[in-house]
Design a protein around this motif. Structure first.
Motif, PDB file in Angstrom:
ATOM      1  N   VAL A  19       0.842  -1.199   0.000  1.00  0.00           N
ATOM      2  CA  VAL A  19       0.000   0.000   0.000  1.00  0.00           C
ATOM      3  C   VAL A  19       0.878   1.250   0.000  1.00  0.00           C
ATOM      4  O   VAL A  19       0.636   2.186  -0.773  1.00  0.00           O
ATOM      5  N   ALA A  20       1.911   1.274   0.831  1.00  0.00           N
ATOM      6  CA  ALA A  20       2.796   2.438   0.900  1.00  0.00           C
ATOM      7  C   ALA A  20       3.457   2.707  -0.447  1.00  0.00           C
ATOM      8  O   ALA A  20       3.510   3.859  -0.903  1.00  0.00           O
ATOM      9  N   ALA A  21       3.952   1.665  -1.097  1.00  0.00           N
ATOM     10  CA  ALA A  21       4.614   1.834  -2.389  1.00  0.00           C
ATOM     11  C   ALA A  21       3.639   2.363  -3.443  1.00  0.00           C
ATOM     12  O   ALA A  21       3.963   3.290  -4.195  1.00  0.00           O
ATOM     13  N   ALA A  22       2.427   1.804  -3.490  1.00  0.00           N
ATOM     14  CA  ALA A  22       1.433   2.236  -4.470  1.00  0.00           C
ATOM     15  C   ALA A  22       0.942   3.652  -4.172  1.00  0.00           C
ATOM     16  O   ALA A  22       0.720   4.450  -5.093  1.00  0.00           O
ATOM     17  N   LEU A  23       0.782   3.988  -2.891  1.00  0.00           N
ATOM     18  CA  LEU A  23       0.353   5.334  -2.510  1.00  0.00           C
ATOM     19  C   LEU A  23       1.418   6.353  -2.901  1.00  0.00           C
ATOM     20  O   LEU A  23       1.110   7.395  -3.485  1.00  0.00           O
ATOM     21  N   ASN A  24       2.668   6.051  -2.605  1.00  0.00           N
ATOM     22  CA  ASN A  24       3.768   6.954  -2.948  1.00  0.00           C
ATOM     23  C   ASN A  24       3.917   7.133  -4.453  1.00  0.00           C
ATOM     24  O   ASN A  24       4.342   8.189  -4.920  1.00  0.00           O
ATOM     25  N   ALA A  25       3.566   6.101  -5.221  1.00  0.00           N
ATOM     26  CA  ALA A  25       3.655   6.167  -6.682  1.00  0.00           C
ATOM     27  C   ALA A  25       2.416   6.802  -7.313  1.00  0.00           C
ATOM     28  O   ALA A  25       2.359   6.979  -8.528  1.00  0.00           O
ATOM     29  N   GLY A  26       1.416   7.145  -6.489  1.00  0.00           N
ATOM     30  CA  GLY A  26       0.190   7.753  -7.003  1.00  0.00           C
ATOM     31  C   GLY A  26      -0.694   6.784  -7.763  1.00  0.00           C
ATOM     32  O   GLY A  26      -1.490   7.189  -8.596  1.00  0.00           O
ATOM     33  N   GLU A  27      -0.582   5.504  -7.451  1.00  0.00           N
ATOM     34  CA  GLU A  27      -1.315   4.474  -8.183  1.00  0.00           C
ATOM     35  C   GLU A  27      -2.654   4.089  -7.550  1.00  0.00           C
ATOM     36  O   GLU A  27      -3.439   3.386  -8.181  1.00  0.00           O
ATOM     37  N   ILE A  28      -2.898   4.517  -6.306  1.00  0.00           N
ATOM     38  CA  ILE A  28      -4.113   4.111  -5.604  1.00  0.00           C
ATOM     39  C   ILE A  28      -4.787   5.295  -4.935  1.00  0.00           C
ATOM     40  O   ILE A  28      -4.172   6.338  -4.711  1.00  0.00           O
ATOM     41  N   VAL A  29      -6.063   5.091  -4.610  1.00  0.00           N
ATOM     42  CA  VAL A  29      -6.799   5.969  -3.704  1.00  0.00           C
ATOM     43  C   VAL A  29      -6.970   5.152  -2.434  1.00  0.00           C
ATOM     44  O   VAL A  29      -7.542   4.059  -2.461  1.00  0.00           O
ATOM     45  N   LEU A  30      -6.433   5.635  -1.321  1.00  0.00           N
ATOM     46  CA  LEU A  30      -6.516   4.938  -0.047  1.00  0.00           C
ATOM     47  C   LEU A  30      -7.678   5.521   0.749  1.00  0.00           C
ATOM     48  O   LEU A  30      -7.706   6.717   1.028  1.00  0.00           O
ATOM     49  N   ILE A  31      -8.640   4.674   1.086  1.00  0.00           N
ATOM     50  CA  ILE A  31      -9.823   5.122   1.825  1.00  0.00           C
ATOM     51  C   ILE A  31      -9.823   4.497   3.211  1.00  0.00           C
ATOM     52  O   ILE A  31      -9.817   3.282   3.364  1.00  0.00           O
ATOM     53  N   ASP A  32      -9.829   5.358   4.216  1.00  0.00           N
ATOM     54  CA  ASP A  32      -9.846   4.985   5.627  1.00  0.00           C
ATOM     55  C   ASP A  32     -11.307   4.871   6.054  1.00  0.00           C
ATOM     56  O   ASP A  32     -12.068   5.828   5.928  1.00  0.00           O
ATOM     57  N   VAL A  33     -11.708   3.704   6.545  1.00  0.00           N
ATOM     58  CA  VAL A  33     -13.112   3.502   6.926  1.00  0.00           C
ATOM     59  C   VAL A  33     -13.321   3.544   8.440  1.00  0.00           C
ATOM     60  O   VAL A  33     -14.376   3.157   8.934  1.00  0.00           O
ATOM     61  N   PHE A  54     -21.183   5.243   7.590  1.00  0.00           N
ATOM     62  CA  PHE A  54     -21.813   6.155   6.639  1.00  0.00           C
ATOM     63  C   PHE A  54     -21.399   5.880   5.196  1.00  0.00           C
ATOM     64  O   PHE A  54     -21.722   6.651   4.306  1.00  0.00           O
ATOM     65  N   THR A  55     -20.674   4.797   4.973  1.00  0.00           N
ATOM     66  CA  THR A  55     -20.133   4.511   3.644  1.00  0.00           C
ATOM     67  C   THR A  55     -21.204   3.994   2.700  1.00  0.00           C
ATOM     68  O   THR A  55     -21.969   3.100   3.033  1.00  0.00           O
ATOM     69  N   ASP A  56     -21.224   4.572   1.521  1.00  0.00           N
ATOM     70  CA  ASP A  56     -22.041   4.078   0.425  1.00  0.00           C
ATOM     71  C   ASP A  56     -21.091   3.925  -0.758  1.00  0.00           C
ATOM     72  O   ASP A  56     -20.645   4.929  -1.329  1.00  0.00           O
ATOM     73  N   PRO A  57     -20.740   2.697  -1.125  1.00  0.00           N
ATOM     74  CA  PRO A  57     -19.775   2.496  -2.211  1.00  0.00           C
ATOM     75  C   PRO A  57     -20.148   3.184  -3.520  1.00  0.00           C
ATOM     76  O   PRO A  57     -19.275   3.473  -4.336  1.00  0.00           O
ATOM     77  N   LYS A  58     -21.425   3.506  -3.716  1.00  0.00           N
ATOM     78  CA  LYS A  58     -21.822   4.224  -4.931  1.00  0.00           C
ATOM     79  C   LYS A  58     -21.183   5.609  -4.991  1.00  0.00           C
ATOM     80  O   LYS A  58     -21.075   6.192  -6.061  1.00  0.00           O
ATOM     81  N   ASN A  59     -20.753   6.134  -3.842  1.00  0.00           N
ATOM     82  CA  ASN A  59     -20.124   7.452  -3.802  1.00  0.00           C
ATOM     83  C   ASN A  59     -18.607   7.394  -3.972  1.00  0.00           C
ATOM     84  O   ASN A  59     -17.963   8.435  -4.013  1.00  0.00           O
ATOM     85  N   PHE A  60     -18.040   6.208  -4.025  1.00  0.00           N
ATOM     86  CA  PHE A  60     -16.597   6.074  -4.210  1.00  0.00           C
ATOM     87  C   PHE A  60     -16.214   6.476  -5.633  1.00  0.00           C
ATOM     88  O   PHE A  60     -17.013   6.332  -6.562  1.00  0.00           O
ATOM     89  N   PRO A  61     -14.984   6.922  -5.817  1.00  0.00           N
ATOM     90  CA  PRO A  61     -14.535   7.224  -7.180  1.00  0.00           C
ATOM     91  C   PRO A  61     -14.447   5.929  -7.995  1.00  0.00           C
ATOM     92  O   PRO A  61     -14.387   4.835  -7.436  1.00  0.00           O
ATOM     93  N   THR A  62     -14.429   6.084  -9.302  1.00  0.00           N
ATOM     94  CA  THR A  62     -14.240   4.908 -10.145  1.00  0.00           C
ATOM     95  C   THR A  62     -12.808   4.421  -9.994  1.00  0.00           C
ATOM     96  O   THR A  62     -11.945   5.147  -9.499  1.00  0.00           O
ATOM     97  N   GLN A  63     -12.546   3.218 -10.432  1.00  0.00           N
ATOM     98  CA  GLN A  63     -11.193   2.683 -10.374  1.00  0.00           C
ATOM     99  C   GLN A  63     -10.512   2.795 -11.743  1.00  0.00           C
ATOM    100  O   GLN A  63      -9.563   2.083 -12.025  1.00  0.00           O
ATOM    101  N   ASP A  64     -11.001   3.711 -12.564  1.00  0.00           N
ATOM    102  CA  ASP A  64     -10.368   3.987 -13.848  1.00  0.00           C
ATOM    103  C   ASP A  64      -9.098   4.793 -13.593  1.00  0.00           C
ATOM    104  O   ASP A  64      -9.167   5.934 -13.165  1.00  0.00           O
ATOM    105  N   GLY A  65      -7.969   4.191 -13.800  1.00  0.00           N
ATOM    106  CA  GLY A  65      -6.696   4.893 -13.614  1.00  0.00           C
ATOM    107  C   GLY A  65      -6.061   4.653 -12.261  1.00  0.00           C
ATOM    108  O   GLY A  65      -4.853   4.546 -12.156  1.00  0.00           O
ATOM    109  N   LYS A  66      -6.841   4.607 -11.202  1.00  0.00           N
ATOM    110  CA  LYS A  66      -6.316   4.357  -9.858  1.00  0.00           C
ATOM    111  C   LYS A  66      -7.191   3.334  -9.161  1.00  0.00           C
ATOM    112  O   LYS A  66      -8.415   3.432  -9.180  1.00  0.00           O
TER     113      LYS A  66
END
Length: 125
Positions: A19-33, A54-66
């Motif tokens: 996760v740290a490597a992907a976050l540092n590379a800008g490859e992921i969106v990290l969501i803290d629940v 309060f999470t509704d996955p419909k409000n999450f960003p798409t995974q297009d690109g990240k």
């Protein structure tokens, strides 16, 4: 990274180091629940907050690109939200093994509250 194929999609389990490597590379969106209080006290820099209650996955960003990677304190809540995401139509979702506790045990940097001032402070173990 480990993958588990379920009836309605795939759940990936990433290590804190992955996760740290992907976050540092800008490859992921990290969501803290975790809860807002937990997040305010300490969190991974760059993570977004979406409390499980309060999470509704419909409000999450798409995974297009990240890709989206979820995390909580121990990996239990993020696993539950991953299941919610699959139920909402995500074909694949990831969460961090061991949660924030594992992140800290791996001696990775995070933001904490300076108890003397109440201000945020970068922690680099």
């Amino acid at each position: 990274m480990k993958s588990e194929e379920l009836n309605n999609g795939i759940v990936e389990t990433w290590t804190p180091e992955e996760v740290a490597a992907a976050l540092n590379a800008g490859e992921i969106v990290l969501i803290d629940v975790r809860t807002p209080a937990e997040y305010a006290f300490e969190h991974i820099e760059g993570s977004l907050l979406s409390p499980m209650a309060f999470t509704d996955p419909k409000n999450f960003p798409t995974q297009d690109g990240k890709r989206i990677v979820l995390h909580c304190g121990s990996g239990i809540r993020s696993g539950r939200v991953a299941d919610m995401c699959l139920g909402a139509g995500f074909g694949r979702i990831a969460h961090m093994e061991g949660g924030f506790g594992a992140w800290k045990a791996a001696a990775l940097p995070y933001i904490a509250t300076d108890m003397a001032t109440g201000a945020p402070k970068r922690m680099v173990p």
